[in-house]
Design a protein around this motif. Structure first.
Motif, PDB file in Angstrom:
ATOM      1  N   TRP A 105       0.838  -1.207   0.000  1.00 61.38           N
ATOM      2  CA  TRP A 105       0.000   0.000   0.000  1.00 61.38           C
ATOM      3  C   TRP A 105       0.870   1.254   0.000  1.00 61.38           C
ATOM      4  CZ3 TRP A 105      -0.125   4.120   3.318  1.00 61.38           C
ATOM      5  CH2 TRP A 105      -1.144   5.054   3.093  1.00 61.38           C
ATOM      6  N   MET A 106       1.914   1.254   0.809  1.00 63.40           N
ATOM      7  CA  MET A 106       2.774   2.434   0.911  1.00 63.40           C
ATOM      8  C   MET A 106       3.434   2.768  -0.419  1.00 63.40           C
ATOM      9  SD  MET A 106       4.541   1.652   4.600  1.00 63.40           S
ATOM     10  CE  MET A 106       3.568   1.623   6.109  1.00 63.40           C
ATOM     11  N   THR A 107       4.033   1.768  -1.051  1.00 56.88           N
ATOM     12  CA  THR A 107       4.726   2.024  -2.314  1.00 56.88           C
ATOM     13  C   THR A 107       3.738   2.387  -3.420  1.00 56.88           C
ATOM     14  OG1 THR A 107       4.736  -0.377  -2.698  1.00 56.88           O
ATOM     15  CG2 THR A 107       6.731   0.607  -1.779  1.00 56.88           C
ATOM     16  N   ARG A 108       2.569   1.778  -3.401  1.00 57.74           N
ATOM     17  CA  ARG A 108       1.557   2.111  -4.410  1.00 57.74           C
ATOM     18  C   ARG A 108       1.096   3.561  -4.254  1.00 57.74           C
ATOM     19  NH1 ARG A 108      -2.275  -1.494  -3.172  1.00 57.74           N
ATOM     20  NH2 ARG A 108      -3.597  -0.045  -2.014  1.00 57.74           N
ATOM     21  N   THR A 109       0.871   3.966  -3.018  1.00 60.30           N
ATOM     22  CA  THR A 109       0.415   5.335  -2.757  1.00 60.30           C
ATOM     23  C   THR A 109       1.484   6.355  -3.119  1.00 60.30           C
ATOM     24  OG1 THR A 109      -1.038   4.562  -0.979  1.00 60.30           O
ATOM     25  CG2 THR A 109      -0.438   6.893  -0.969  1.00 60.30           C
ATOM     26  N   LEU A 110       2.726   6.071  -2.755  1.00 61.97           N
ATOM     27  CA  LEU A 110       3.812   7.006  -3.054  1.00 61.97           C
ATOM     28  C   LEU A 110       4.055   7.114  -4.554  1.00 61.97           C
ATOM     29  CD1 LEU A 110       6.344   6.047  -0.225  1.00 61.97           C
ATOM     30  CD2 LEU A 110       4.814   8.028  -0.298  1.00 61.97           C
ATOM     31  N   SER A 111       3.930   6.011  -5.270  1.00 66.99           N
ATOM     32  CA  SER A 111       4.166   6.047  -6.716  1.00 66.99           C
ATOM     33  C   SER A 111       3.117   6.900  -7.425  1.00 66.99           C
ATOM     34  CB  SER A 111       4.175   4.630  -7.292  1.00 66.99           C
ATOM     35  OG  SER A 111       2.909   4.008  -7.144  1.00 66.99           O
ATOM     36  N   LYS A 112       1.905   6.965  -6.879  1.00 64.47           N
ATOM     37  CA  LYS A 112       0.871   7.816  -7.473  1.00 64.47           C
ATOM     38  C   LYS A 112       1.268   9.287  -7.423  1.00 64.47           C
ATOM     39  CE  LYS A 112      -3.139   4.897  -6.364  1.00 64.47           C
ATOM     40  NZ  LYS A 112      -4.387   4.827  -5.554  1.00 64.47           N
ATOM     41  N   LEU A 113       1.962   9.668  -6.369  1.00 69.46           N
ATOM     42  CA  LEU A 113       2.351  11.068  -6.227  1.00 69.46           C
ATOM     43  C   LEU A 113       3.396  11.472  -7.261  1.00 69.46           C
ATOM     44  CD1 LEU A 113       2.640  11.283  -2.330  1.00 69.46           C
ATOM     45  CD2 LEU A 113       0.682  11.870  -3.769  1.00 69.46           C
ATOM     46  N   VAL A 114       4.213  10.518  -7.668  1.00 74.35           N
ATOM     47  CA  VAL A 114       5.288  10.819  -8.617  1.00 74.35           C
ATOM     48  C   VAL A 114       4.813  10.720 -10.057  1.00 74.35           C
ATOM     49  CG1 VAL A 114       7.560  10.090  -9.442  1.00 74.35           C
ATOM     50  CG2 VAL A 114       7.049  10.063  -7.004  1.00 74.35           C
ATOM     51  N   ALA A 115       3.980   9.715 -10.341  1.00 75.96           N
ATOM     52  CA  ALA A 115       3.630   9.481 -11.743  1.00 75.96           C
ATOM     53  C   ALA A 115       2.158   9.214 -11.983  1.00 75.96           C
ATOM     54  CB  ALA A 115       4.446   8.304 -12.283  1.00 75.96           C
ATOM     55  N   GLY A 116       1.465   8.682 -10.997  1.00 76.14           N
ATOM     56  CA  GLY A 116       0.111   8.223 -11.263  1.00 76.14           C
ATOM     57  C   GLY A 116      -0.983   9.219 -10.970  1.00 76.14           C
ATOM     58  N   SER A 117      -0.663  10.290 -10.275  1.00 72.34           N
ATOM     59  CA  SER A 117      -1.692  11.248  -9.893  1.00 72.34           C
ATOM     60  C   SER A 117      -2.135  12.085 -11.081  1.00 72.34           C
ATOM     61  CB  SER A 117      -1.153  12.172  -8.794  1.00 72.34           C
ATOM     62  OG  SER A 117      -2.025  13.257  -8.603  1.00 72.34           O
ATOM     63  N   PRO A 118      -3.430  12.428 -11.144  1.00 75.39           N
ATOM     64  CA  PRO A 118      -3.883  13.325 -12.213  1.00 75.39           C
ATOM     65  C   PRO A 118      -3.367  14.751 -12.046  1.00 75.39           C
ATOM     66  CG  PRO A 118      -5.666  12.854 -10.666  1.00 75.39           C
ATOM     67  CD  PRO A 118      -4.533  11.947 -10.303  1.00 75.39           C
ATOM     68  N   ALA A 119      -2.792  15.065 -10.881  1.00 74.50           N
ATOM     69  CA  ALA A 119      -2.250  16.405 -10.636  1.00 74.50           C
ATOM     70  C   ALA A 119      -0.855  16.510 -11.255  1.00 74.50           C
ATOM     71  CB  ALA A 119      -2.207  16.687  -9.136  1.00 74.50           C
ATOM     72  N   LEU A 120      -0.802  16.641 -12.566  1.00 74.00           N
ATOM     73  CA  LEU A 120       0.467  16.578 -13.298  1.00 74.00           C
ATOM     74  C   LEU A 120       1.423  17.697 -12.923  1.00 74.00           C
ATOM     75  CD1 LEU A 120      -0.922  15.657 -16.842  1.00 74.00           C
ATOM     76  CD2 LEU A 120       0.081  14.127 -15.137  1.00 74.00           C
ATOM     77  N   ALA A 121       0.898  18.884 -12.667  1.00 72.27           N
ATOM     78  CA  ALA A 121       1.764  20.031 -12.374  1.00 72.27           C
ATOM     79  C   ALA A 121       2.530  19.853 -11.070  1.00 72.27           C
ATOM     80  CB  ALA A 121       0.931  21.314 -12.317  1.00 72.27           C
ATOM     81  N   LEU A 122       2.082  18.933 -10.221  1.00 65.33           N
ATOM     82  CA  LEU A 122       2.701  18.761  -8.913  1.00 65.33           C
ATOM     83  C   LEU A 122       3.724  17.633  -8.869  1.00 65.33           C
ATOM     84  CD1 LEU A 122      -0.541  19.208  -6.808  1.00 65.33           C
ATOM     85  CD2 LEU A 122       1.402  20.761  -6.804  1.00 65.33           C
TER      86      LEU A 122
END
Length: 326
Positions: A293-310
Protein backbone atom coordinates in the motif's frame (compact mmCIF):
# COMPACT_ATOMS: atom_id res chain seq x y z
CA UNK A 1 37.15 -33.34 10.77
CA UNK A 2 35.06 -35.05 13.40
CA UNK A 3 32.73 -37.61 11.79
CA UNK A 4 29.76 -36.39 13.81
CA UNK A 5 30.28 -32.84 12.53
CA UNK A 6 30.53 -34.10 8.94
CA UNK A 7 27.35 -36.08 9.37
CA UNK A 8 25.53 -33.07 10.84
CA UNK A 9 26.60 -30.85 7.93
CA UNK A 10 25.49 -33.46 5.42
CA UNK A 11 22.07 -33.73 7.05
CA UNK A 12 21.40 -30.03 7.64
CA UNK A 13 23.51 -28.37 4.99
CA UNK A 14 25.94 -25.52 5.52
CA UNK A 15 24.65 -22.68 7.67
CA UNK A 16 23.37 -19.80 5.58
CA UNK A 17 24.80 -16.36 6.03
CA UNK A 18 22.31 -13.82 7.21
CA UNK A 19 21.71 -11.09 4.70
CA UNK A 20 23.47 -7.99 5.91
CA UNK A 21 21.17 -5.04 6.38
CA UNK A 22 22.24 -1.94 4.47
CA UNK A 23 23.82 0.84 6.44
CA UNK A 24 21.39 3.65 7.16
CA UNK A 25 23.85 6.20 5.82
CA UNK A 26 23.59 4.55 2.38
CA UNK A 27 19.79 4.68 2.23
CA UNK A 28 17.86 7.44 0.44
CA UNK A 29 17.11 10.37 2.71
CA UNK A 30 13.56 11.29 3.60
CA UNK A 31 13.41 15.06 3.87
CA UNK A 32 12.36 16.69 7.16
CA UNK A 33 8.70 17.55 7.63
CA UNK A 34 7.52 21.01 6.65
CA UNK A 35 5.75 23.35 9.02
CA UNK A 36 2.09 22.69 8.20
CA UNK A 37 -1.29 21.98 9.71
CA UNK A 38 -0.75 18.23 9.50
CA UNK A 39 2.55 16.92 10.84
CA UNK A 40 1.82 13.26 11.63
CA UNK A 41 4.04 10.91 13.59
CA UNK A 42 4.41 7.15 13.94
CA UNK A 43 3.34 5.90 17.35
CA UNK A 44 3.16 2.18 18.18
CA UNK A 45 2.92 1.26 14.52
CA UNK A 46 0.20 3.78 13.68
CA UNK A 47 0.44 7.11 11.88
CA UNK A 48 -1.36 9.63 14.06
CA UNK A 49 -1.89 13.32 14.66
CA UNK A 50 -0.19 14.19 17.91
CA UNK A 51 -2.77 15.29 20.49
CA UNK A 52 -0.58 17.95 22.09
CA UNK A 53 -1.40 21.64 22.05
CA UNK A 54 0.43 23.75 19.49
CA UNK A 55 3.83 25.06 20.59
CA UNK A 56 3.76 28.74 21.44
CA UNK A 57 5.97 31.58 22.61
CA UNK A 58 3.75 32.46 25.57
CA UNK A 59 2.25 30.68 28.54
CA UNK A 60 -0.72 28.50 27.60
CA UNK A 61 -2.92 30.12 30.25
CA UNK A 62 -2.30 33.58 28.79
CA UNK A 63 -3.04 32.35 25.28
CA UNK A 64 -6.19 30.55 26.41
CA UNK A 65 -7.44 33.86 27.82
CA UNK A 66 -6.52 35.58 24.56
CA UNK A 67 -8.55 33.06 22.54
CA UNK A 68 -11.51 33.44 24.89
CA UNK A 69 -11.39 37.23 24.61
CA UNK A 70 -11.02 37.02 20.83
CA UNK A 71 -14.10 34.82 20.60
CA UNK A 72 -16.10 37.27 22.70
CA UNK A 73 -14.93 40.27 20.65
CA UNK A 74 -15.89 38.66 17.34
CA UNK A 75 -19.28 37.54 18.69
CA UNK A 76 -19.94 41.04 20.04
CA UNK A 77 -19.04 42.58 16.68
CA UNK A 78 -21.41 40.19 14.91
CA UNK A 79 -24.23 41.05 17.31
CA UNK A 80 -23.75 44.80 16.81
CA UNK A 81 -23.47 44.39 13.04
CA UNK A 82 -26.78 42.54 12.96
CA UNK A 83 -28.48 45.74 14.15
CA UNK A 84 -27.26 47.70 11.12
CA UNK A 85 -29.15 47.12 7.88
CA UNK A 86 -26.23 48.40 5.79
CA UNK A 87 -24.01 45.46 6.72
CA UNK A 88 -24.25 42.38 4.54
CA UNK A 89 -25.81 39.37 6.24
CA UNK A 90 -23.16 37.01 4.92
CA UNK A 91 -20.32 38.75 6.72
CA UNK A 92 -22.41 38.73 9.90
CA UNK A 93 -22.96 35.00 9.52
CA UNK A 94 -19.24 34.59 8.82
CA UNK A 95 -18.37 36.39 12.05
CA UNK A 96 -20.73 34.21 14.07
CA UNK A 97 -19.26 31.11 12.44
CA UNK A 98 -15.67 32.15 13.18
CA UNK A 99 -16.51 33.03 16.79
CA UNK A 100 -18.07 29.61 17.26
CA UNK A 101 -14.89 27.90 16.09
CA UNK A 102 -12.51 29.69 18.45
CA UNK A 103 -11.88 27.61 21.59
CA UNK A 104 -11.20 28.88 25.09
CA UNK A 105 -7.94 26.93 25.18
CA UNK A 106 -4.81 26.47 23.09
CA UNK A 107 -5.74 24.04 20.29
CA UNK A 108 -3.71 21.32 18.62
CA UNK A 109 -1.64 22.35 15.62
CA UNK A 110 -4.10 21.37 12.88
CA UNK A 111 -6.90 23.27 14.64
CA UNK A 112 -4.63 26.27 15.18
CA UNK A 113 -3.72 26.41 11.49
CA UNK A 114 -7.40 26.26 10.59
CA UNK A 115 -8.04 29.27 12.82
CA UNK A 116 -5.11 31.06 11.21
CA UNK A 117 -6.63 30.53 7.77
CA UNK A 118 -9.97 31.84 9.04
CA UNK A 119 -8.11 34.97 10.08
CA UNK A 120 -6.70 35.26 6.56
CA UNK A 121 -10.21 34.95 5.12
CA UNK A 122 -11.52 37.68 7.43
CA UNK A 123 -8.77 39.98 6.24
CA UNK A 124 -9.75 39.19 2.66
CA UNK A 125 -13.38 40.06 3.43
CA UNK A 126 -12.27 43.40 4.88
CA UNK A 127 -10.68 44.34 1.55
CA UNK A 128 -13.96 43.60 -0.21
CA UNK A 129 -16.32 45.40 2.13
CA UNK A 130 -14.39 48.28 3.66
CA UNK A 131 -15.65 50.71 1.00
CA UNK A 132 -19.32 50.04 1.74
CA UNK A 133 -19.34 49.25 5.46
CA UNK A 134 -20.20 51.88 8.08
CA UNK A 135 -17.15 53.52 9.64
CA UNK A 136 -17.75 52.01 13.08
CA UNK A 137 -17.79 48.51 11.60
CA UNK A 138 -14.66 49.07 9.51
CA UNK A 139 -12.64 50.25 12.52
CA UNK A 140 -13.88 47.51 14.84
CA UNK A 141 -13.41 44.84 12.18
CA UNK A 142 -9.82 46.01 11.70
CA UNK A 143 -9.21 45.93 15.46
CA UNK A 144 -10.58 42.40 15.74
CA UNK A 145 -8.52 41.04 12.84
CA UNK A 146 -5.42 42.76 14.24
CA UNK A 147 -6.01 41.09 17.62
CA UNK A 148 -6.59 37.80 15.81
CA UNK A 149 -3.31 38.18 13.92
CA UNK A 150 -1.29 39.05 17.03
CA UNK A 151 -2.66 35.97 18.77
CA UNK A 152 -1.82 33.65 15.88
CA UNK A 153 1.67 35.13 15.59
CA UNK A 154 2.49 33.72 19.03
CA UNK A 155 2.85 30.28 17.43
CA UNK A 156 6.24 29.71 15.74
CA UNK A 157 5.06 26.87 13.50
CA UNK A 158 2.58 29.21 11.81
CA UNK A 159 5.26 31.85 11.34
CA UNK A 160 7.61 29.25 9.84
CA UNK A 161 4.88 28.00 7.53
CA UNK A 162 4.10 31.49 6.21
CA UNK A 163 7.80 32.19 5.71
CA UNK A 164 8.28 28.93 3.79
CA UNK A 165 5.20 29.61 1.66
CA UNK A 166 6.55 33.04 0.74
CA UNK A 167 9.96 31.63 -0.19
CA UNK A 168 8.66 28.73 -2.27
CA UNK A 169 5.02 29.41 -3.19
CA UNK A 170 2.94 27.17 -5.37
CA UNK A 171 2.27 28.45 -8.85
CA UNK A 172 -1.34 29.16 -9.80
CA UNK A 173 -1.30 26.01 -11.94
CA UNK A 174 -0.03 23.92 -9.02
CA UNK A 175 -2.49 25.46 -6.57
CA UNK A 176 -5.38 24.64 -8.89
CA UNK A 177 -4.46 20.94 -8.69
CA UNK A 178 -4.20 20.75 -4.90
CA UNK A 179 -7.86 19.69 -4.40
CA UNK A 180 -7.31 16.80 -6.84
CA UNK A 181 -4.13 15.77 -5.05
CA UNK A 182 -5.95 15.91 -1.71
CA UNK A 183 -8.71 13.71 -3.08
CA UNK A 184 -6.14 11.12 -4.20
CA UNK A 185 -4.40 11.09 -0.83
CA UNK A 186 -7.60 11.03 1.23
CA UNK A 187 -8.94 8.12 -0.81
CA UNK A 188 -5.67 6.22 -0.36
CA UNK A 189 -5.59 6.83 3.39
CA UNK A 190 -9.09 5.37 3.68
CA UNK A 191 -8.42 2.17 1.76
CA UNK A 192 -9.16 -1.01 3.67
CA UNK A 193 -5.48 -1.93 4.03
CA UNK A 194 -4.84 1.12 6.21
CA UNK A 195 -7.38 0.54 8.95
CA UNK A 196 -4.78 -0.65 11.47
CA UNK A 197 -1.94 1.76 10.77
CA UNK A 198 -3.48 5.09 9.66
CA UNK A 199 -5.37 7.27 12.13
CA UNK A 200 -8.73 8.24 10.51
CA UNK A 201 -8.20 11.76 11.86
CA UNK A 202 -5.52 12.35 9.21
CA UNK A 203 -7.70 12.09 6.08
CA UNK A 204 -10.45 13.95 7.93
CA UNK A 205 -8.06 16.83 8.67
CA UNK A 206 -6.97 16.97 5.03
CA UNK A 207 -10.61 17.19 3.94
CA UNK A 208 -11.22 20.12 6.28
CA UNK A 209 -8.46 22.09 4.58
CA UNK A 210 -9.52 20.93 1.13
CA UNK A 211 -13.14 22.11 1.44
CA UNK A 212 -12.60 25.90 1.03
CA UNK A 213 -10.50 25.25 -2.08
CA UNK A 214 -13.44 23.59 -3.81
CA UNK A 215 -15.08 26.99 -4.35
CA UNK A 216 -14.88 27.65 -8.07
CA UNK A 217 -13.58 31.03 -9.16
CA UNK A 218 -16.09 32.93 -11.32
CA UNK A 219 -15.52 32.88 -15.05
CA UNK A 220 -14.61 36.05 -16.91
CA UNK A 221 -18.18 36.36 -18.13
CA UNK A 222 -19.57 36.00 -14.61
CA UNK A 223 -19.74 39.15 -12.52
CA UNK A 224 -20.35 38.80 -8.80
CA UNK A 225 -22.39 41.29 -6.90
CA UNK A 226 -20.73 42.77 -3.82
CA UNK A 227 -22.78 40.67 -1.40
CA UNK A 228 -22.03 37.45 -3.32
CA UNK A 229 -18.30 37.91 -2.92
CA UNK A 230 -18.51 37.37 0.84
CA UNK A 231 -19.17 33.68 0.34
CA UNK A 232 -15.90 33.17 -1.52
CA UNK A 233 -12.42 33.11 0.03
CA UNK A 234 -9.94 35.68 -1.30
CA UNK A 235 -7.45 34.42 -3.86
CA UNK A 236 -4.43 35.27 -1.69
CA UNK A 237 -5.87 33.44 1.31
CA UNK A 238 -6.79 30.48 -0.91
CA UNK A 239 -3.23 30.30 -2.21
CA UNK A 240 -1.86 30.23 1.34
CA UNK A 241 -4.35 27.50 2.21
CA UNK A 242 -3.31 25.52 -0.87
CA UNK A 243 0.33 25.76 0.25
CA UNK A 244 -0.67 24.45 3.67
CA UNK A 245 -2.65 21.55 2.27
CA UNK A 246 0.20 20.61 -0.05
CA UNK A 247 2.75 20.72 2.78
CA UNK A 248 0.44 18.56 4.90
CA UNK A 249 0.09 15.95 2.13
CA UNK A 250 3.85 16.08 1.62
CA UNK A 251 4.33 15.39 5.34
CA UNK A 252 2.05 12.35 5.18
CA UNK A 253 4.05 11.10 2.19
CA UNK A 254 7.32 11.54 4.09
CA UNK A 255 6.10 9.55 7.08
CA UNK A 256 4.85 6.86 4.72
CA UNK A 257 8.22 6.76 2.96
CA UNK A 258 10.01 6.38 6.31
CA UNK A 259 7.92 3.34 7.17
CA UNK A 260 8.30 1.82 3.70
CA UNK A 261 12.10 2.08 3.92
CA UNK A 262 12.01 0.56 7.39
CA UNK A 263 10.01 -2.46 6.23
CA UNK A 264 12.06 -2.89 3.06
CA UNK A 265 15.51 -2.68 4.60
CA UNK A 266 15.30 -3.64 8.25
CA UNK A 267 11.98 -5.31 8.95
CA UNK A 268 12.02 -4.03 12.50
CA UNK A 269 11.60 -1.04 14.78
CA UNK A 270 13.41 2.19 14.14
CA UNK A 271 13.95 4.53 17.04
CA UNK A 272 13.85 7.56 14.77
CA UNK A 273 10.51 6.89 13.08
CA UNK A 274 8.79 5.07 15.91
CA UNK A 275 7.45 2.64 13.33
CA UNK A 276 7.27 -1.04 14.25
CA UNK A 277 6.41 -4.01 12.09
CA UNK A 278 5.15 -5.87 15.14
CA UNK A 279 2.10 -3.63 15.21
CA UNK A 280 0.87 -5.17 11.97
CA UNK A 281 1.19 -8.77 13.08
CA UNK A 282 -0.44 -8.03 16.42
CA UNK A 283 -3.37 -6.46 14.60
CA UNK A 284 -3.66 -9.39 12.21
CA UNK A 285 -2.08 -7.46 9.35
CA UNK A 286 0.88 -8.45 7.27
CA UNK A 287 3.63 -5.85 7.06
CA UNK A 288 4.03 -6.90 3.44
CA UNK A 289 0.51 -5.73 2.64
CA UNK A 290 1.21 -2.41 4.33
CA UNK A 291 4.40 -2.09 2.31
CA UNK A 292 2.52 -2.69 -0.94
CA UNK A 293 0.00 0.00 0.00
CA UNK A 294 2.77 2.43 0.91
CA UNK A 295 4.73 2.02 -2.31
CA UNK A 296 1.56 2.11 -4.41
CA UNK A 297 0.41 5.33 -2.76
CA UNK A 298 3.81 7.01 -3.05
CA UNK A 299 4.17 6.05 -6.72
CA UNK A 300 0.87 7.82 -7.47
CA UNK A 301 2.35 11.07 -6.23
CA UNK A 302 5.29 10.82 -8.62
CA UNK A 303 3.63 9.48 -11.74
CA UNK A 304 0.11 8.22 -11.26
CA UNK A 305 -1.69 11.25 -9.89
CA UNK A 306 -3.88 13.33 -12.21
CA UNK A 307 -2.25 16.40 -10.64
CA UNK A 308 0.47 16.58 -13.30
CA UNK A 309 1.76 20.03 -12.37
CA UNK A 310 2.70 18.76 -8.91
CA UNK A 311 4.79 15.75 -9.94
CA UNK A 312 8.05 17.71 -9.78
CA UNK A 313 7.27 18.64 -6.17
CA UNK A 314 7.64 14.97 -5.25
CA UNK A 315 10.99 14.39 -6.96
CA UNK A 316 12.48 13.54 -3.54
CA UNK A 317 10.46 10.31 -3.71
CA UNK A 318 12.16 8.93 -6.82
CA UNK A 319 15.29 7.44 -5.16
CA UNK A 320 13.10 5.95 -2.44
CA UNK A 321 10.82 4.28 -4.97
CA UNK A 322 13.87 3.07 -6.90
CA UNK A 323 15.07 1.46 -3.70
CA UNK A 324 11.67 -0.20 -3.42
CA UNK A 325 11.96 -1.55 -6.96
CA UNK A 326 9.45 0.82 -8.61
Amino acid sequence: MNQNIKRSIAQRGLPRRRKKAPERSLLPNVLPLRAAAVEPAWSKGKLILLPFTAESDKDSVVLALAFKLLREEIACLAADAALDAEINQRIIYCLWSVAGRIPAYVPAQDKLFYLAHLKEFLEAYAKIGSDIWPDFFVSRFAAVTDFFDRTIQQFPKWRHFVSDAEKDPLTCEEAAEIPVLAHVMVAALRESETRNFIDPAIPSALEVFQAPLLFQAPSQSESLRQEEQFGRPGEASKLLLANDLFASIDNVAKRTAEAALEIKNFGGPNGETGFKNEAFSSAGEDAGQAYIWMTRTLSKLVAGSPALALHSRFCWLKPILCRAGF
